[in-house]
Write a protein that holds these residues in place. Structure first.
Motif, mmCIF file in Angstrom:
data_model
loop_
_atom_site.group_PDB
_atom_site.id
_atom_site.type_symbol
_atom_site.label_atom_id
_atom_site.label_comp_id
_atom_site.label_asym_id
_atom_site.label_seq_id
_atom_site.Cartn_x
_atom_site.Cartn_y
_atom_site.Cartn_z
ATOM 1 N N LEU A 13 0.836 -1.195 0.000
ATOM 2 C CA LEU A 13 0.000 0.000 0.000
ATOM 3 C C LEU A 13 0.876 1.252 0.000
ATOM 4 N N PRO A 14 0.639 2.184 -0.918
ATOM 5 C CA PRO A 14 1.387 3.457 -0.876
ATOM 6 C C PRO A 14 0.970 4.277 0.345
ATOM 7 N N LEU A 15 1.895 4.989 0.919
ATOM 8 C CA LEU A 15 1.594 5.790 2.102
ATOM 9 C C LEU A 15 0.538 6.847 1.809
ATOM 10 N N LYS A 16 0.571 7.396 0.607
ATOM 11 C CA LYS A 16 -0.366 8.475 0.301
ATOM 12 C C LYS A 16 -1.805 7.974 0.184
ATOM 13 N N ASP A 17 -1.998 6.698 -0.121
ATOM 14 C CA ASP A 17 -3.334 6.129 -0.290
ATOM 15 C C ASP A 17 -3.815 5.380 0.948
ATOM 16 N N SER A 64 3.502 10.262 8.869
ATOM 17 C CA SER A 64 3.572 9.506 10.124
ATOM 18 C C SER A 64 2.269 9.589 10.928
ATOM 19 N N VAL A 65 1.653 10.763 10.963
ATOM 20 C CA VAL A 65 0.415 10.912 11.734
ATOM 21 C C VAL A 65 -0.699 10.074 11.131
ATOM 22 N N ALA A 66 -0.857 10.168 9.799
ATOM 23 C CA ALA A 66 -1.911 9.404 9.126
ATOM 24 C C ALA A 66 -1.675 7.902 9.260
ATOM 25 N N VAL A 67 -0.411 7.481 9.140
ATOM 26 C CA VAL A 67 -0.096 6.051 9.225
ATOM 27 C C VAL A 67 -0.353 5.527 10.633
#
Length: 898
Positions: free
Chosen positions: A43-47, A95-98
């Motif tokens: 999974l790409p970090l942006k998605d 980092s926050v979203a992940v």
């Protein structure tokens, strides 16, 4: 396949959110399948945020439509793959979203589907077993291996997962998967702290005795508890395990493994739980007694030594395996914990512990090991194992024996200990293994056994129990301990290690307690003991700072000297004969802060013996230093440490409080009962000035040799120490009276007079000190004049020698000067002759004819015969008179020659 674009993900989200028609299920599943297929390599970090939205929507549909279970599991499986990044900075930027996305994985445990929950746990476990995908998305790179672990810590996944245990409490399989995931997460300190917020320790302990035929539940729960103890606050973990339910659960699973656990794995797990129980037992608030765990552990610890059947251990069979050996050591250790802190706040619980220790024969079980080990049989501990258990049991005995004195005496423990000590210095062949913690330094000898036996004796005699001490002395403990001291001093003279020094120090302590206040025992100690003490007191000063324990040994020797010698005239006289006072003064001259107090106390006590003062007065230190000078120097140093004000010459600077230190002056006067000593009285015992004053009183303040004017200035203060101290007490009385009430006029006048008396004494001392300094000044002036006079005489003599040499050179170079000097010399000779002339007799001239010098001549002798007409003169009647040889005498001598 074409890559899924962000608008495609948005379309999928809208499609899943649309609940208006039930005909969309097939299309929704098709979209989900396409998303899974598109991101099968990561999974790409942006998605990731949109993917988690899709996963949450899919999970909501699982409750009503089972068809969404498989895509939900597939999406969760994708979260287990390494995330994909385009830039190096993506890991930080997202980092926050992940972290929030990973935290949502834990929240998905709410889905009542076993497959989804298990897949979530597998996904979390995969964080710690990261495998790279077969191929990467074009233009992307996988994140670092520890990135997901860090994001899980940041998002608090562990806390959420602990809370989810309540959802799977009745599903064993799901519970085991959650515990496996928590076991991986608990390897981090951050996760452990999150878990503790959710009461992880308490929850896991309650699951220990749950139904599980495989035993995996206990294994994973105990492993997580271990990680919590290691990676978070041990006190917090123990507090969570302190409830009665937790202790009972711990006990039940321990008993189950103890009775029915026959596998190697079961025994290891049993020992792990016993260690956790040991840590819990250290908290006095834990209901160990109420749960019955305490009595079970005590009975188990004494099971093999006492061999009394107990229903608690029915069917138990212990082997001599390594696991059972480790359990035996742990049980000894927990007995030591039960015997600690009998005066704690939980006094009733401590007393119950002692009662249980007494009733379950702990004392006989520990004393079982106070004997040499026989040759091991087939079913027995090995020599190394027995030695380790023996030393451990004796170490625990040192804690238990002082608490169970009656049991100690009834088991004749003193006899067993002394017999074992005799074996320790005997010639029996024994080679200690020295493998364990307690066996340190005991390899190839019996020092380890001797060390711990003496620790037991030390702990017992420290009670100052008359029955115990009398029993020891009646069995010859004093002479035996002296023999051991000589044995260690002779056989381990070169092995100057911490263990030997500890043995010697403990023996000295035991002897001090046994001989204190008993003259007969001091007489038993006297000659042999004094010789040993002398050897210890003669220790090299540099060893005191070695860090091995020489300092402690010397203090023990001084304490033993005080307790075992002073008060017995036989021992005192022998100590004086061995020049013991000189050795004590040599030690005192080192000015070691921790030694001065006890040495001065010993010398003060010795002064009751009339022979001591002569020894103190005779002693001389470096540079011919006297004892009085040394004592005065110590007084000055003590006052410097206390901050007592003095002027540049050492005189009193504060007449009102001449001997008060800086700390004493800072103390405020507080009214106290008459039974409580004031600060001025307490201060006496906190420094060495009182002892110095007492010794100088014994020596006398007059005619002390070797003192300077500065010493006499200080001596004047010491001489008035009692008067100054009385003045301090009266000043405290006055201050207390002013705090409470106002004295009447007559009392106030009396107090004023008393204060003035103290001040007048200070002024008198200052006047005397000034007089001493002035006398010293005048004496120095006189000595300076004498020295100057001597210098003048020397210079004058040099001038005379120089003038004489110049005259000599003049006579040798100027003939007229030589003749003039010759005439003066002859004239001086004539003037020196006696004016009265001899009436009759020969006159011999003293002049040397033809001499042309004016200095003393060499050896020249002229012999002149006395004229014949003077034969009958003054020498006729003496032996020197000339005799005329007769004819007959001459003829006789001639015949003899022929």
């Amino acid at each position: 396949e074409a890559q899924v674009r962000p608008e495609d993900l948005s379309h999928a989200i809208k499609l899943l959110e649309d609940a208006g028609s039930s005909n969309l299920e097939e299309e929704q599943l098709k979209v989900l399948k396409k998303v899974v297929k598109s991101f099968e390599n990561g999974l790409p970090l942006k998605d990731l945020a949109q993917i988690m939205d899709i996963l949450n929507l899919c999970a909501e549909k699982v409750n009503e439509q089972e068809a969404f279970i498989e895509p939900a599991c597939e999406l969760i499986k994708l979260c287990g793959l390494p995330f994909q990044k385009k830039k190096l900075s993506d890991e930080v930027n997202y980092s926050v979203a992940v972290s929030k996305s990973i935290a949502q994985l834990g929240c998905l445990m709410r889905v009542p589907c076993s497959q989804v929950r298990i897949q979530i746990c597998k996904c979390i476990i995969s964080f710690y077993k990261m495998e790279l995908p077969r191929k990467l998305l074009p233009g992307y790179q996988p994140t670092s291996a520890s990135y997901k672990i860090q994001m899980a810590e940041l998002g608090g996944l562990a806390e959420t997962l602990v809370l989810s245990l309540a959802l799977v409490e009745n599903q064993l399989t799901e519970k085991l998967w959650v515990l496996k995931a928590l076991q991986h997460l608990s390897s981090s300190g951050v996760n452990c702290r999150h878990m503790m917020k959710a009461q992880a320790a308490r929850r896991l302990c309650l699951y220990l005795n749950g139904a599980d035929p495989s035993g995996q539940l206990v294994l994973h729960s105990s492993e997580i508890l271990w990680n919590l103890l290691e990676n978070s606050s041990k006190e917090e973990v123990v507090n969570q395990l302190s409830s009665l339910e937790c202790v009972h659960a711990l006990k039940e699973v321990f008993v189950e493994l103890l009775i029915n656990g026959f596998r190697h794995y079961d025994r290891q797990l049993r020992n792990d739980l016993l260690v956790i129980a040991t840590l819990v037992a250290e908290n006095s608030a834990v209901p160990m007694i109420e749960s019955g765990f305490t009595v079970l552990l005590i009975v188990l610890a004494t099971f093999t030594e006492v061999k009394i059947p107990n229903p608690l251990l029915k069917g138990l069979k212990l082997t001599f395996s390594h696991e059972d050996f480790e359990m035996k050591k742990l049980l000894f250790n927990i007995i030591g914990i039960f015997s600690k802190d009998p005066h704690a706040l939980q006094l009733s619980l401590s007393l119950l512990n002692l009662q249980l220790l007494s009733e379950n024969d702990v004392m006989p079980a520990l004393l079982y090991y106070v004997k040499p080990h026989k040759k091991p049989g087939i079913h027995d501990w090995s020599a190394a194992q027995y030695e380790e258990l023996q030393l451990h049991a004796i170490a625990i005995l040192a804690s238990v024996a002082p608490l169970l004195v009656d049991k100690y005496l009834s088991c004749q423990a003193n006899t067993l200990l002394l017999v074992f000590l005799e074996w320790c210095i005997g010639q029996d062949p024994f080679f200690g293994q020295g493998n364990s913690f307690h066996g340190t330094g005991g390899r190839g000898n019996k020092l380890a056994q001797m060390r711990y036996i003496l620790r037991v004796l030390k702990s017992v005699v420290s009670l100052y129990d008359d029955a115990v001490n009398l029993n020891l002395c009646d069995q010859g403990a004093i002479s035996q301990l002296l023999d051991i001291l000589k044995y260690t001093a002779n056989n381990f003279k070169e092995k100057d290690d911490a263990i030997t020094l500890e043995i010697q120090a403990n023996i000295l302590f035991v002897l001090s307690v046994l001989c204190e206040n008993d003259v007969h025992r001091k007489e038993l100690f006297s000659y042999e003991g004094v010789d040993i003490l002398i050897s210890f007191i003669q220790m090299e000063p540099k060893k005191l700072h070695s860090g091995l324990g020489h300092n402690r040994l010397l203090l023990g020797a001084l304490d033993c000297l005080w307790s075992c010698v002073i008060g017995c005239y036989i021992a005192e006289d022998y100590f004086l004969e061995q020049q013991g006072i000189f050795l004590l003064l040599d030690l005192l001259a080192l000015k070691q802060k921790n030694l001065c107090n006890i040495i001065l106390g010993i010398l003060s006590e010795f002064c009751d013996n009339p022979k001591t003062i002569l020894h103190i007065s005779t002693w001389r230190g470096e540079k011919d230093q006297t004892a009085a000078k040394l004592l005065i120097q110590l007084w000055r140093q003590e006052e410097l440490d206390l901050g007592v004000p003095r002027d540049r010459y050492g005189r009193i600077a504060d007449v009102k409080r001449p001997i008060a230190g800086s700390f004493q002056k800072e103390q405020e006067v507080i009214p106290i009962p008459s039974s409580c000593p004031s600060f001025a009285i307490v201060e006496i015992s906190e420094n060495i000035r009182a002892k110095l004053y007492l010794l100088l009183c014994k020596l006398g303040f007059e005619n002390l040799p070797g003192l300077s004017a500065k010493d006499f200035v200080t001596l004047a203060i010491i001489r008035r120490y009692i008067d100054f101290k009385a003045g301090e007490v009266w000043s405290e009385v006055c201050a207390e009276l002013q705090e409470e009430f106002t004295p009447i006029a007559s009392d106030e006048e009396i107090l004023k007079v008393i204060s003035e008396v103290s001040e007048n004494i200070g002024k008198m001392v200052i006047a005397y000190q000034t007089e001493v300094l002035e006398n010293q000044y005048h004496q120095e002036i006189q000595e300076e004049k004498k020295t100057y006079t001597k210098i003048q005489a020397v210079h004058k003599q040099k001038e005379m020698v120089n003038k004489s040499w110049e005259d000599f050179l003049t006579r040798t170079s100027n003939y007229e000067a030589l003749k003039k000097a010759k005439r003066l010399q002859e004239k001086s000779i004539e003037a020196s002759k006696s004016k009265s002339k001899t009436q009759s007799g020969a006159v011999h001239s003293t002049d040397i004819k033809g001499l042309g010098t004016t200095i003393g001549s060499g050896c020249l002798v002229t012999v002149e015969s006395t004229p014949s007409q003077l034969v009958g003169g003054p020498l006729a009647a003496t032996d020197l008179a000339l005799k005329k040889r007769s004819f007959c005498e001459g003829a006789l001598k001639k015949n003899k020659r022929n």
